[in-house]
Design a protein around this motif. Structure first.
Motif, PDB file in Angstrom:
ATOM      1  N   ASP A   1     -98.606 -11.135  26.448  1.00 11.36           N
ATOM      2  CA  ASP A   1     -99.776 -11.716  25.779  1.00 11.36           C
ATOM      3  C   ASP A   1    -101.076 -11.425  26.527  1.00 11.36           C
ATOM      4  OD1 ASP A   1     -98.344 -12.917  23.658  1.00 11.36           O
ATOM      5  OD2 ASP A   1     -97.843 -14.645  24.917  1.00 11.36           O
ATOM      6  N   ILE A   2    -100.962 -11.071  27.800  1.00 10.98           N
ATOM      7  CA  ILE A   2    -102.150 -10.827  28.619  1.00 10.98           C
ATOM      8  C   ILE A   2    -102.744  -9.462  28.271  1.00 10.98           C
ATOM      9  CG2 ILE A   2    -103.041 -10.549  30.972  1.00 10.98           C
ATOM     10  CD1 ILE A   2    -102.160 -13.395  30.350  1.00 10.98           C
ATOM     11  N   GLY A   3    -104.057  -9.442  28.009  1.00 11.43           N
ATOM     12  CA  GLY A   3    -104.714  -8.192  27.668  1.00 11.43           C
ATOM     13  C   GLY A   3    -105.632  -7.643  28.737  1.00 11.43           C
ATOM     14  N   TYR A   4    -106.025  -8.507  29.702  1.00 10.28           N
ATOM     15  CA  TYR A   4    -106.986  -8.077  30.723  1.00 10.28           C
ATOM     16  C   TYR A   4    -106.744  -8.848  32.016  1.00 10.28           C
ATOM     17  CZ  TYR A   4    -111.395  -7.831  33.353  1.00 10.28           C
ATOM     18  OH  TYR A   4    -112.314  -7.671  34.346  1.00 10.28           O
ATOM     19  N   ILE A   5    -106.905  -8.172  33.131  1.00  7.08           N
ATOM     20  CA  ILE A   5    -106.853  -8.822  34.441  1.00  7.08           C
ATOM     21  C   ILE A   5    -108.119  -8.484  35.217  1.00  7.08           C
ATOM     22  CG2 ILE A   5    -105.657  -9.021  36.653  1.00  7.08           C
ATOM     23  CD1 ILE A   5    -103.080  -8.176  35.246  1.00  7.08           C
ATOM     24  N   ASN A   6    -108.829  -9.519  35.639  1.00  5.55           N
ATOM     25  CA  ASN A   6    -109.910  -9.306  36.602  1.00  5.55           C
ATOM     26  C   ASN A   6    -109.249  -9.353  37.970  1.00  5.55           C
ATOM     27  OD1 ASN A   6    -112.130 -10.037  38.556  1.00  5.55           O
ATOM     28  ND2 ASN A   6    -113.322  -9.706  36.691  1.00  5.55           N
ATOM     29  N   ALA A   7    -109.081  -8.179  38.566  1.00  3.21           N
ATOM     30  CA  ALA A   7    -108.297  -8.043  39.792  1.00  3.21           C
ATOM     31  C   ALA A   7    -109.057  -8.554  41.009  1.00  3.21           C
ATOM     32  CB  ALA A   7    -107.922  -6.579  40.001  1.00  3.21           C
TER      33      ALA A   7
ATOM     34  N   ALA B   1    -105.710  -3.746  30.548  1.00  2.00           N
ATOM     35  CA  ALA B   1    -106.944  -3.321  31.209  1.00  2.00           C
ATOM     36  C   ALA B   1    -107.071  -4.137  32.491  1.00  2.00           C
ATOM     37  CB  ALA B   1    -108.146  -3.565  30.306  1.00  2.00           C
ATOM     38  N   VAL B   2    -107.374  -3.451  33.585  1.00  2.00           N
ATOM     39  CA  VAL B   2    -107.537  -4.103  34.886  1.00  2.00           C
ATOM     40  C   VAL B   2    -108.847  -3.612  35.485  1.00  2.00           C
ATOM     41  CG1 VAL B   2    -106.566  -4.421  37.197  1.00  2.00           C
ATOM     42  CG2 VAL B   2    -105.026  -4.091  35.247  1.00  2.00           C
ATOM     43  N   SER B   3    -109.722  -4.518  35.867  1.00  2.00           N
ATOM     44  CA  SER B   3    -110.936  -4.028  36.531  1.00  2.00           C
ATOM     45  C   SER B   3    -111.271  -4.878  37.736  1.00  2.00           C
ATOM     46  CB  SER B   3    -112.124  -3.967  35.567  1.00  2.00           C
ATOM     47  OG  SER B   3    -112.496  -5.235  35.076  1.00  2.00           O
ATOM     48  N   SER B   4    -111.933  -4.238  38.692  1.00  2.00           N
ATOM     49  CA  SER B   4    -112.457  -4.945  39.863  1.00  2.00           C
ATOM     50  C   SER B   4    -113.972  -4.963  39.774  1.00  2.00           C
ATOM     51  CB  SER B   4    -112.033  -4.264  41.160  1.00  2.00           C
ATOM     52  OG  SER B   4    -112.728  -4.878  42.250  1.00  2.00           O
TER      53      SER B   4
ATOM     54  N   ILE C   1    -117.225 -16.307  40.555  1.00  3.33           N
ATOM     55  CA  ILE C   1    -118.018 -15.407  39.709  1.00  3.33           C
ATOM     56  C   ILE C   1    -117.102 -14.505  38.883  1.00  3.33           C
ATOM     57  CG2 ILE C   1    -120.050 -15.506  41.206  1.00  3.33           C
ATOM     58  CD1 ILE C   1    -119.401 -12.624  42.080  1.00  3.33           C
ATOM     59  N   GLU C   2    -115.903 -14.249  39.395  1.00  4.23           N
ATOM     60  CA  GLU C   2    -114.966 -13.433  38.627  1.00  4.23           C
ATOM     61  C   GLU C   2    -114.342 -14.223  37.476  1.00  4.23           C
ATOM     62  OE1 GLU C   2    -114.340 -10.850  42.641  1.00  4.23           O
ATOM     63  OE2 GLU C   2    -112.613 -11.972  41.892  1.00  4.23           O
ATOM     64  N   ALA C   3    -114.140 -15.522  37.672  1.00  7.10           N
ATOM     65  CA  ALA C   3    -113.679 -16.369  36.560  1.00  7.10           C
ATOM     66  C   ALA C   3    -114.751 -16.444  35.477  1.00  7.10           C
ATOM     67  CB  ALA C   3    -113.344 -17.762  37.065  1.00  7.10           C
ATOM     68  N   ILE C   4    -116.009 -16.495  35.900  1.00  8.38           N
ATOM     69  CA  ILE C   4    -117.117 -16.489  34.944  1.00  8.38           C
ATOM     70  C   ILE C   4    -117.136 -15.178  34.159  1.00  8.38           C
ATOM     71  CG2 ILE C   4    -119.652 -16.394  34.761  1.00  8.38           C
ATOM     72  CD1 ILE C   4    -119.699 -18.457  37.106  1.00  8.38           C
ATOM     73  N   ILE C   5    -116.975 -14.063  34.871  1.00 12.85           N
ATOM     74  CA  ILE C   5    -116.931 -12.758  34.208  1.00 12.85           C
ATOM     75  C   ILE C   5    -115.780 -12.709  33.205  1.00 12.85           C
ATOM     76  CG2 ILE C   5    -116.449 -10.290  34.565  1.00 12.85           C
ATOM     77  CD1 ILE C   5    -117.947 -10.596  37.287  1.00 12.85           C
ATOM     78  N   THR C   6    -114.627 -13.217  33.610  1.00 17.15           N
ATOM     79  CA  THR C   6    -113.454 -13.203  32.736  1.00 17.15           C
ATOM     80  C   THR C   6    -113.688 -14.045  31.493  1.00 17.15           C
ATOM     81  OG1 THR C   6    -112.065 -12.934  34.704  1.00 17.15           O
ATOM     82  CG2 THR C   6    -110.957 -13.569  32.663  1.00 17.15           C
TER      83      THR C   6
ATOM     84  N   ILE D   1    -109.363  -9.300  22.989  1.00 16.65           N
ATOM     85  CA  ILE D   1    -108.269  -9.851  23.780  1.00 16.65           C
ATOM     86  C   ILE D   1    -108.263 -11.368  23.652  1.00 16.65           C
ATOM     87  CG2 ILE D   1    -108.037  -7.970  25.451  1.00 16.65           C
ATOM     88  CD1 ILE D   1    -109.884  -9.519  27.309  1.00 16.65           C
ATOM     89  N   THR D   2    -107.077 -11.946  23.764  1.00 16.59           N
ATOM     90  CA  THR D   2    -106.927 -13.394  23.635  1.00 16.59           C
ATOM     91  C   THR D   2    -106.701 -14.067  24.980  1.00 16.59           C
ATOM     92  OG1 THR D   2    -106.017 -13.126  21.417  1.00 16.59           O
ATOM     93  CG2 THR D   2    -105.608 -15.237  22.499  1.00 16.59           C
ATOM     94  N   TYR D   3    -105.903 -13.421  25.839  1.00 21.25           N
ATOM     95  CA  TYR D   3    -105.583 -14.004  27.142  1.00 21.25           C
ATOM     96  C   TYR D   3    -105.945 -13.048  28.270  1.00 21.25           C
ATOM     97  CZ  TYR D   3    -102.685 -17.486  24.702  1.00 21.25           C
ATOM     98  OH  TYR D   3    -102.236 -18.498  23.894  1.00 21.25           O
ATOM     99  N   ALA D   4    -106.412 -13.623  29.384  1.00 22.76           N
ATOM    100  CA  ALA D   4    -106.760 -12.817  30.555  1.00 22.76           C
ATOM    101  C   ALA D   4    -106.410 -13.580  31.824  1.00 22.76           C
ATOM    102  CB  ALA D   4    -108.246 -12.462  30.541  1.00 22.76           C
ATOM    103  N   LEU D   5    -106.196 -12.826  32.899  1.00 22.73           N
ATOM    104  CA  LEU D   5    -105.963 -13.419  34.214  1.00 22.73           C
ATOM    105  C   LEU D   5    -107.131 -13.097  35.136  1.00 22.73           C
ATOM    106  CD1 LEU D   5    -102.233 -12.471  35.039  1.00 22.73           C
ATOM    107  CD2 LEU D   5    -103.089 -14.528  33.885  1.00 22.73           C
ATOM    108  N   SER D   6    -107.375 -13.983  36.100  1.00 22.70           N
ATOM    109  CA  SER D   6    -108.329 -13.720  37.180  1.00 22.70           C
ATOM    110  C   SER D   6    -107.615 -13.998  38.495  1.00 22.70           C
ATOM    111  CB  SER D   6    -109.569 -14.618  37.036  1.00 22.70           C
ATOM    112  OG  SER D   6    -110.516 -14.318  38.036  1.00 22.70           O
TER     113      SER D   6
END
Length: 412
Positions: free
Chosen positions: A295-301, A329-332, A347-352, A388-393
């Motif tokens: 279900d995860i579509g993006y990770i803010n690494a 998709a994974v980005s730093s 700030i990364e949670a905010i970006i996510t 995307i619906t779900y993302a991780l930080s």
């Protein structure tokens, strides 16, 4: 039934802008906030660049008398908190302040104050050390000062878990609301580590980049990465119980639905082999959300641009997601912001959260030479639209600390 927790406001103080709108536009456009450091003398140090904030005026947010009694890390936190409250359109006077709390993390707290006051002790003697030395230095004073400013009398604490501090802070605040101990939490992280002592220490550990071009020195997941770039600033989020937010007509940015917290129990600075602790952390955050890895579509690494972190975080992602790792998709975003240590996760949670709201994936800039050990989709150099619906930080810290948040695009 567990209470839902939503994000209704965000505030940022960073080298990429003061305020969420300016910051987010910089992130979307792939702007680099790293520059040659000017506040301290770096002429005899191997690292000469950092994400230094050039345009912050504390008196815009804090009484001038109080400014002198606060270290920069507290100043940044108060400014970001005020911006977040304004962004949320939360009327503090109408909130039950016994049901409003504060959790703000910091990795090293008032290190500039410690450095300055130690110099006073050596040069002028103990009688000249400031009576405000201790309350300026201790890391919990960001939470304390924000609590005083906004009259928050509820659950309040400070989390210190190195570079995982603010992700742990947001995760803990999420749980406080979810279990019913508060309706509103002001949460995030702050750091002001651009000092001679901090730079000397990290340079001695050989974890910082020695590239002198500020626009290209931070290159997460790139084969030629050679260390992280120090950053400073703060990110603060307003978290609310869903009905509390809806009843006041709040504009909901995103929802927090899961939180994972683990320890490597391996080494004081190096990550566990294969990112084992980070992998467990991501699994817990996904399980806590009640969803599947697919279900995860993006990770803010975490994506620090160090050799050990980037390859082990990549391995951890593959361990958790299997073949789905190559569809993610994974980005730093540290490639643009630098590494705010204890303030990074906020700030990364905010970006996510903003990525989910707008359907936009931020880039990893400076990505030129692929690393065979880092072979995922890192959204190289240019951001792109994505539904995307779900993302991780993710945030990982010295001492083996790992923290992961699961965020969801908000739907009624």
């Amino acid at each position: 039934m567990q209470r839902r927790v939503v994000i209704t406001g965000v505030g940022v103080v960073s080298s990429l802008g003061i305020g969420a709108d300016r910051f987010w536009q910089s992130i979307k456009s792939g702007k680099c906030g790293i520059s040659v450091v000017e506040r301290i003398d770096v002429s005899d140090l191997p690292t000469k660049v950092g994400s230094e904030i050039k345009d912050f005026s504390p008196s815009d947010f804090i009484d001038k008398k109080e400014v002198k009694r606060m270290d920069k890390f507290s100043q940044y936190a108060i400014a970001a908190a005020q911006l977040a409250v304004e962004n949320s359109k939360l009327d503090i006077n109408k909130v039950n302040n016994e049901r409003m709390g504060v959790i703000i993390g910091s990795g090293i707290g008032g290190i500039e104050t410690l450095e300055n006051q130690y110099s006073v002790l050596l040069e002028k003697g103990p009688g000249r050390v400031s009576p405000f030395f201790v309350p300026m230095m201790i890391p919990n004073m960001a939470s304390g000062n924000v609590g005083i400013k906004f009259g928050a009398k509820g659950f309040t604490e400070c989390v210190v878990t190195a570079c995982a501090s603010s992700t742990n802070s947001i995760g803990d605040a999420f749980k406080v609301i979810q279990r019913g101990d508060a309706d509103v939490m002001i949460s995030g992280g702050t750091e002001a580590p651009i000092t001679r002592l901090t730079y000397a220490g990290f340079c001695a550990s050989k974890t910082m980049s020695t590239d002198e071009d500020p626009l290209t020195c931070c290159k997460p997941f790139d084969l030629n990465r050679n260390g992280f770039i120090m950053g400073e600033g703060a990110g603060i989020l307003i978290l609310e119980e869903y009905h509390h937010a809806v009843n006041r007509g709040a504009d909901i940015i995103a929802e927090i639905v899961g939180y994972g917290c683990t320890n490597d129990a391996y080494h004081i600075t190096a990550p566990a082999e294969g990112g084992e602790g980070g992998a467990r952390c991501m699994r817990l955050a996904i399980e806590d959300a009640g969803i599947k890895p697919s279900d995860i579509g993006y990770i803010n690494a975490h994506g620090t641009s160090t050799q050990l972190n980037d390859k082990n975080e990549t391995a951890a992602i593959k361990s958790v997601f299997g073949e789905h790792a190559y569809k993610l998709a994974v980005s730093s975003t540290k490639s643009m912001t630098g590494h705010l240590l204890g303030g990074a996760g906020a700030i990364e949670a905010i970006i996510t959260a903003l990525s989910l709201k707008e359907g936009f994936l931020p880039p990893t800039i400076n990505y030129k030479t692929p690393d065979p050990q880092c072979d995922l989709d890192y959204v190289p150099n240019i951001g792109r639209k994505a539904d995307i619906t779900y993302a991780l930080s993710n945030s990982f810290g010295f001492g083996g600390h790992n923290a992961t948040l699961t965020l969801k695009a908000f739907k009624e």
